[in-house]
Every structure is written in structure tokens, then in C-alpha cells.
Motif scaffolding. Structure first.
Motif, PDB file in Angstrom:
ATOM      1  N   ASN A  52       5.530  -5.917 -11.054  1.00 17.93           N
ATOM      2  CA  ASN A  52       5.476  -6.829  -9.893  1.00 17.93           C
ATOM      3  C   ASN A  52       5.905  -8.253 -10.267  1.00 17.93           C
ATOM      4  O   ASN A  52       5.107  -9.190 -10.240  1.00 17.93           O
ATOM      5  CB  ASN A  52       4.059  -6.849  -9.309  1.00 17.93           C
ATOM      6  CG  ASN A  52       3.607  -5.477  -8.839  1.00 17.93           C
ATOM      7  OD1 ASN A  52       4.312  -4.499  -9.004  1.00 17.93           O
ATOM      8  ND2 ASN A  52       2.431  -5.399  -8.263  1.00 17.93           N
ATOM      9  N   ARG A  67       4.398 -10.691 -13.953  1.00 19.47           N
ATOM     10  CA  ARG A  67       2.981 -10.332 -13.945  1.00 19.47           C
ATOM     11  C   ARG A  67       2.696  -9.555 -15.214  1.00 19.47           C
ATOM     12  O   ARG A  67       3.136  -8.406 -15.366  1.00 19.47           O
ATOM     13  CB  ARG A  67       2.631  -9.465 -12.744  1.00 19.47           C
ATOM     14  CG  ARG A  67       1.211  -8.932 -12.864  1.00 19.47           C
ATOM     15  CD  ARG A  67       0.771  -8.125 -11.676  1.00 19.47           C
ATOM     16  NE  ARG A  67      -0.580  -7.599 -11.903  1.00 19.47           N
ATOM     17  CZ  ARG A  67      -1.367  -7.163 -10.943  1.00 19.47           C
ATOM     18  NH1 ARG A  67      -0.954  -7.169  -9.706  1.00 19.47           N
ATOM     19  NH2 ARG A  67      -2.566  -6.712 -11.227  1.00 19.47           N
ATOM     20  N   TYR A 111      -1.507 -13.036 -10.362  1.00 16.76           N
ATOM     21  CA  TYR A 111      -0.701 -11.807 -10.311  1.00 16.76           C
ATOM     22  C   TYR A 111       0.310 -11.817  -9.174  1.00 16.76           C
ATOM     23  O   TYR A 111       0.277 -12.675  -8.295  1.00 16.76           O
ATOM     24  CB  TYR A 111      -1.583 -10.572 -10.280  1.00 16.76           C
ATOM     25  CG  TYR A 111      -2.518 -10.366  -9.112  1.00 16.76           C
ATOM     26  CD1 TYR A 111      -3.872 -10.580  -9.252  1.00 16.76           C
ATOM     27  CD2 TYR A 111      -2.058  -9.883  -7.889  1.00 16.76           C
ATOM     28  CE1 TYR A 111      -4.758 -10.346  -8.208  1.00 16.76           C
ATOM     29  CE2 TYR A 111      -2.929  -9.637  -6.839  1.00 16.76           C
ATOM     30  CZ  TYR A 111      -4.273  -9.880  -6.996  1.00 16.76           C
ATOM     31  OH  TYR A 111      -5.138  -9.647  -5.959  1.00 16.76           O
ATOM     32  N   ASP A 112       1.227 -10.878  -9.228  1.00 20.00           N
ATOM     33  CA  ASP A 112       2.275 -10.679  -8.219  1.00 20.00           C
ATOM     34  C   ASP A 112       3.053 -11.965  -7.924  1.00 20.00           C
ATOM     35  O   ASP A 112       3.191 -12.374  -6.760  1.00 20.00           O
ATOM     36  CB  ASP A 112       1.679 -10.102  -6.927  1.00 20.00           C
ATOM     37  CG  ASP A 112       1.070  -8.725  -7.139  1.00 20.00           C
ATOM     38  OD1 ASP A 112       1.203  -8.186  -8.255  1.00 20.00           O
ATOM     39  OD2 ASP A 112       0.463  -8.190  -6.206  1.00 20.00           O
ATOM     40  N   LYS A 217      -1.053  -0.803   5.628  1.00 15.88           N
ATOM     41  CA  LYS A 217      -0.843  -2.250   5.485  1.00 15.88           C
ATOM     42  C   LYS A 217       0.583  -2.497   5.017  1.00 15.88           C
ATOM     43  O   LYS A 217       1.237  -1.597   4.459  1.00 15.88           O
ATOM     44  CB  LYS A 217      -1.830  -2.872   4.500  1.00 15.88           C
ATOM     45  CG  LYS A 217      -1.823  -2.268   3.102  1.00 15.88           C
ATOM     46  CD  LYS A 217      -2.812  -2.991   2.203  1.00 15.88           C
ATOM     47  CE  LYS A 217      -3.012  -2.246   0.895  1.00 15.88           C
ATOM     48  NZ  LYS A 217      -3.891  -2.969  -0.040  1.00 15.88           N
ATOM     49  N   TYR A 247       2.585   3.158  -2.139  1.00 11.54           N
ATOM     50  CA  TYR A 247       3.366   1.963  -1.802  1.00 11.54           C
ATOM     51  C   TYR A 247       4.856   2.296  -1.792  1.00 11.54           C
ATOM     52  O   TYR A 247       5.412   2.671  -2.827  1.00 11.54           O
ATOM     53  CB  TYR A 247       3.142   0.860  -2.841  1.00 11.54           C
ATOM     54  CG  TYR A 247       1.836   0.126  -2.728  1.00 11.54           C
ATOM     55  CD1 TYR A 247       0.629   0.753  -2.998  1.00 11.54           C
ATOM     56  CD2 TYR A 247       1.814  -1.219  -2.372  1.00 11.54           C
ATOM     57  CE1 TYR A 247      -0.571   0.060  -2.908  1.00 11.54           C
ATOM     58  CE2 TYR A 247       0.619  -1.921  -2.284  1.00 11.54           C
ATOM     59  CZ  TYR A 247      -0.565  -1.267  -2.549  1.00 11.54           C
ATOM     60  OH  TYR A 247      -1.748  -1.964  -2.464  1.00 11.54           O
ATOM     61  N   VAL A 283      -1.600   2.662 -11.979  1.00 11.28           N
ATOM     62  CA  VAL A 283      -1.897   3.019 -10.578  1.00 11.28           C
ATOM     63  C   VAL A 283      -0.716   3.850 -10.082  1.00 11.28           C
ATOM     64  O   VAL A 283       0.380   3.322  -9.889  1.00 11.28           O
ATOM     65  CB  VAL A 283      -2.077   1.769  -9.690  1.00 11.28           C
ATOM     66  CG1 VAL A 283      -2.344   2.175  -8.245  1.00 11.28           C
ATOM     67  CG2 VAL A 283      -3.205   0.897 -10.208  1.00 11.28           C
ATOM     68  N   VAL A 286       3.331   3.635  -6.828  1.00 14.42           N
ATOM     69  CA  VAL A 286       3.526   2.269  -6.337  1.00 14.42           C
ATOM     70  C   VAL A 286       4.974   1.833  -6.591  1.00 14.42           C
ATOM     71  O   VAL A 286       5.444   1.866  -7.724  1.00 14.42           O
ATOM     72  CB  VAL A 286       2.576   1.264  -7.029  1.00 14.42           C
ATOM     73  CG1 VAL A 286       2.812  -0.147  -6.478  1.00 14.42           C
ATOM     74  CG2 VAL A 286       1.119   1.667  -6.856  1.00 14.42           C
ATOM     75  N   PHE A 288       6.816  -1.716  -5.608  1.00  9.73           N
ATOM     76  CA  PHE A 288       6.339  -3.007  -5.108  1.00  9.73           C
ATOM     77  C   PHE A 288       7.437  -4.057  -5.319  1.00  9.73           C
ATOM     78  O   PHE A 288       7.568  -4.633  -6.403  1.00  9.73           O
ATOM     79  CB  PHE A 288       5.062  -3.365  -5.882  1.00  9.73           C
ATOM     80  CG  PHE A 288       4.223  -4.441  -5.274  1.00  9.73           C
ATOM     81  CD1 PHE A 288       3.175  -4.140  -4.411  1.00  9.73           C
ATOM     82  CD2 PHE A 288       4.464  -5.782  -5.588  1.00  9.73           C
ATOM     83  CE1 PHE A 288       2.386  -5.145  -3.866  1.00  9.73           C
ATOM     84  CE2 PHE A 288       3.672  -6.793  -5.043  1.00  9.73           C
ATOM     85  CZ  PHE A 288       2.639  -6.472  -4.194  1.00  9.73           C
ATOM     86  N   ASP A 309       2.157  -0.002 -11.220  1.00 12.32           N
ATOM     87  CA  ASP A 309       1.407  -1.073 -11.907  1.00 12.32           C
ATOM     88  C   ASP A 309       1.571  -0.975 -13.424  1.00 12.32           C
ATOM     89  O   ASP A 309       0.656  -1.300 -14.195  1.00 12.32           O
ATOM     90  CB  ASP A 309      -0.078  -1.040 -11.516  1.00 12.32           C
ATOM     91  CG  ASP A 309      -0.294  -1.528 -10.072  1.00 12.32           C
ATOM     92  OD1 ASP A 309       0.693  -1.687  -9.336  1.00 12.32           O
ATOM     93  OD2 ASP A 309      -1.460  -1.734  -9.701  1.00 12.32           O
TER      94      ASP A 309
HETATM   95  C1  BMA Z   1      -2.159  -4.461  -4.555  1.00 14.87           C
HETATM   96  C2  BMA Z   1      -1.800  -5.537  -5.554  1.00 14.87           C
HETATM   97  C3  BMA Z   1      -0.578  -5.133  -6.342  1.00 14.87           C
HETATM   98  C4  BMA Z   1      -0.643  -3.718  -6.845  1.00 14.87           C
HETATM   99  C5  BMA Z   1      -1.060  -2.772  -5.739  1.00 14.87           C
HETATM  100  C6  BMA Z   1      -1.248  -1.347  -6.220  1.00 14.87           C
HETATM  101  O1  BMA Z   1      -3.394  -4.759  -3.944  1.00 14.87           O
HETATM  102  O2  BMA Z   1      -2.872  -5.731  -6.432  1.00 14.87           O
HETATM  103  O3  BMA Z   1      -0.478  -5.969  -7.447  1.00 14.87           O
HETATM  104  O4  BMA Z   1       0.618  -3.334  -7.319  1.00 14.87           O
HETATM  105  O5  BMA Z   1      -2.281  -3.214  -5.187  1.00 14.87           O
HETATM  106  O6  BMA Z   1      -2.274  -1.255  -7.175  1.00 14.87           O
END
Ligand code: BMA
Length: 342
Positions: A52, A67, A111-112, A217, A247, A283, A286, A288, A309
Motif C-alpha cells: 500500500n 507503508r 500507514y497507507d 465499503k 479488496y 491478509v 487484497v 489496494f 498486505d
Molecule cells: C484496511 C487498511 C489497509 C489494508 C486493508 C486490508 O482497513 O488497513 O491498509 O490493506 O484494510 O487489510
């Protein structure tokens, strides 16, 4: 001859690029870099994973804010430099943020990050603790001194993305109001500021989608690219499954002068977790997006996205292909197209 144009963006003749593979489905407008991921685990001592992260052209080469999840599990933003936008060298320590008096002023975590240049200043925007998850910002002109400015929003908020120029005289930032945990809701809003201190004129931009891939979301991704069709936005859309969140990457085009109005919104994802580095990691599942490097002369766009992640990956598209695809698959509703104030 290009059908659409990227506006107000310097030429990047060395934009990272790989042609669409000959056997790639021609209807799909975006393809992954074959050598993904570009940043692997344990990239430097004390850092377990980089993901990210945001990059941009700088002095004929490339620079980025990353990050970096340290080996104590706490994320901070690290600076990286690259000759080709693909192979990166990182500073050994987090970016040493200072306050406006020049004194050390580190967030508890960060982060991010996103990285956006507006006029002569580079802005770093990230998520941090402000008595709860919220947005932190810093500016630099030389990538040596990084001065934090006032936090733009009260908690809780994430995914702040700055537009690369002022619109109607104001800075404009997308963000996603949230809660303090792994927020199970979230829509994209926009706020304006005349001075990067006071933020207001809040507008709703778009809500989580009716399509299943983005039904839980959404959140801003890469800094919008200015084009003659509007602001091209890559964002993330999340769905909830019985096995956790997934994601994906989506695309939309916002009105040039009133970016809270969505002109086109692609009802299919552009990228969803399919490759091992997207499906498997700290994770799983994802993708992102946080940045693009784009060249107005050729219309080439390199998209940078964090995966699982754990890694950073790249994908490529052209302005003509991505805009035509978004327009051909666009479904917008009233809350997308209205000004966004009630
Ligand atoms: C989101 C953020 C991102 C992350 C995603 C999946 O809430 O925290 O940084 O990539 O969750 O864990």
C-alpha cells in the motif's frame, strides 16, 4: 493518435511499462506486470513487509513513500528511490517528520501513504492515530525536510487522497469517514481547503456500490488523473465473504470542476485478487491501489497497488483503453451524479 488526453501532467518518457501480453483477453483493459510482486517480504532490516505505497516521478527518476510494517508489527512511512520505478532502494529508517518549528514530531504509527504534488510542494497523506484512526499530512519540497501540518479531519477517517491541483482555487481531498476498527461500511466524500489547514465544503462523492464486489465499503486509491473526460480515479471496493473481506480495484471518472459528481462508474472490478501474491499473504485477498505513474505523451498508465498486505505489485493500462472500458460499463445512480450536499 490518442482518443483522450491526460491534462496538466508532465511527460514521463521513462514511465514503467510492459506491453499487453499477446494472449491476454483483449476485452480486459488492464494487465499485471509479469514479474510481480516488485517488492518482496523482508525488503530491509527491521521491515517485514512493504505494501500500500505511493510513488511518483522525480528529477528524471522515481521517488516513493512506502507503508513499511516493521518487525515489531508497527507501520511507518519509509522513503524509497528508484531509477526505473520497479526496483526500489529504501531509507533504513522511517521518514523523520517534524512540526512547523522543526522539532521531531512522529506519529505513533502511519500507514497507507499517498504522495501528491500540488504546485511546487509534495504532500504525503496517510492514516495515523489521532485519538483514533484519522488522517495525517506532511509536506516537503526537497524530500529532506518533511513538515507535518494540522490534521485535516477529526477521527475516524481513512483513505485520504489529494487531487494534484487546486480546483476553483481550493485544495481538494477525498476521504472515507470510518470507525476505529476494520470498518464494515464506508463511502467516499470530498473536502476543500483554501490553505491546507481549514477543511470544509464537504460533499458526498459516491457510496459503496450495488454491485457485490464493492458492496461493503469503498475508498479512494491513487491520486486522480486529470483528463479531458474528467478526473480518472482508481479506487478500492470491498465485499464481505464468510471468510473475510475481499479488496478489488475499481474505476470512476469525476466531473472536472465539480468532482463530487460522478460522470462514469465502472460496474465491474478492474482487478480482483487472482494471483498468488494477491490471494495469499498477511491478509489474503487484497488489491489496494495507491498511485499511478502516467505519461501524457503516450497515454501509458502504470498502476501501483499493495497486495495481501504483504507486497507491492504493478499493472498497466492506457488512457484510451481504461476510459473506454469504464464508459462502456458505467452505471451511475442519483447519489453518484448529484452535487453531494443535503
Ligand atoms: C484496511 C487498511 C489497509 C489494508 C486493508 C486490508 O482497513 O488497513 O491498509 O490493506 O484494510 O487489510
Amino acid at each position: 493518435m490518442m482518443k483522450y488526453q491526460i491534462l496538466n501532467s508532465p511527460a514521463v518518457p521513462n514511465v514503467p511499462w510492459q506491453d499487453k501480453p499477446a494472449d491476454f483477453p483483449s476485452a480486459i483493459p488492464i494487465w499485471r506486470y509479469k514479474e510481480n510482486p516488485i517488492i518482496n517480504r523482508n525488503p530491509i532490516p527491521g521491515v517485514a513487509r512493504i505494501f500500500n505505497s505511493a510513488v511518483m516521478p522525480y528529477e528524471g527518476k522515481f521517488i516513493g513513500v512506502f507503508r513499511a510494517e516493521q518487525t515489531d508489527g508497527i507501520p511507518f512511512v519509509y522513503l524509497g528511490r528508484s531509477d526505473d520505478g520497479i526496483h526500489w532502494n529504501f531509507d533504513p529508517k522511517p521518514i523523520p517528520f517534524v512540526n512547523e518549528k522543526g522539532e521531531s514530531f512522529m506519529p505513533r504509527y502511519a500507514y497507507d501513504p499517498r504522495l501528491v504534488k500540488v504546485e511546487d510542494t509534495y504532500y504525503i497523506i496517510w492514516c495515523q492515530d489521532f485519538y483514533g484512526a484519522s488522517i495525517g499530512v506532511a509536506k516537503t519540497t526537497d524530500f529532506k525536510t518533511f513538515t507535518r501540518t494540522e490534521n485535516p479531519f477529526i477521527p475516524f477517517n481513512r483513505n485520504a487522497v489529494l487531487f494534484p491541483r487546486k480546483i476553483n482555487g481550493n485544495f481538494v481531498m477525498l476521504s472515507r469517514p470510518s470507525d476505529s476498527g476494520h470498518t464494515p461500511f464506508g463511502d467516499i466524500f470530498l473536502s476543500e481547503s483554501p490553505d491546507f489547514v481549514y477543511w470544509g465544503k464537504h460533499r458526498h462523492v459516491m457510496s459503496r456500490g450495488s454491485e457485490w464486489w464493492e458492496s461493503l465499503k469503498i475508498g479512494g486509491g491513487a491520486a486522480p488523473i486529470e483528463t479531458d473526460e474528467g478526473w480518472l480515479l482508481f479506487y478500492h471496493g470491498v465485499t464481505g465473504t464468510c471468510n473475510g473481506y475481499v479488496y478489488s480495484i475499481g474505476g470512476a471518472i469525476l466531473d472536472i470542476d465539480e468532482p463530487s459528481r460522478v460522470k462514469y462508474r465502472c460496474n465491474t472490478f478492474l482487478i480482483t485478487p487472482e494471483e498468488w501474491y494477491e490471494e495469499r499473504g498477511f491478509v489474503p485477498n487484497v488489491c489496494f491501489p495507491c498511485a499511478t505513474i502516467h505519461d501524457p505523451e503516450t497515454g501509458r498508465i502504470a498502476l501501483y497497488y499493495g497486495t495481501a498486505d504483504s507486497y507491492v505489485a504493478m499493472a498497466f493500462t492506457t488512457l484510451d483503453e481504461i476510459i473506454d472500458y469504464i464508459k462502456a460499463h458505467s452505471v451511475v445512480n442519483d447519489t453518484d451524479t448529484e452535487l453531494g450536499i443535503r
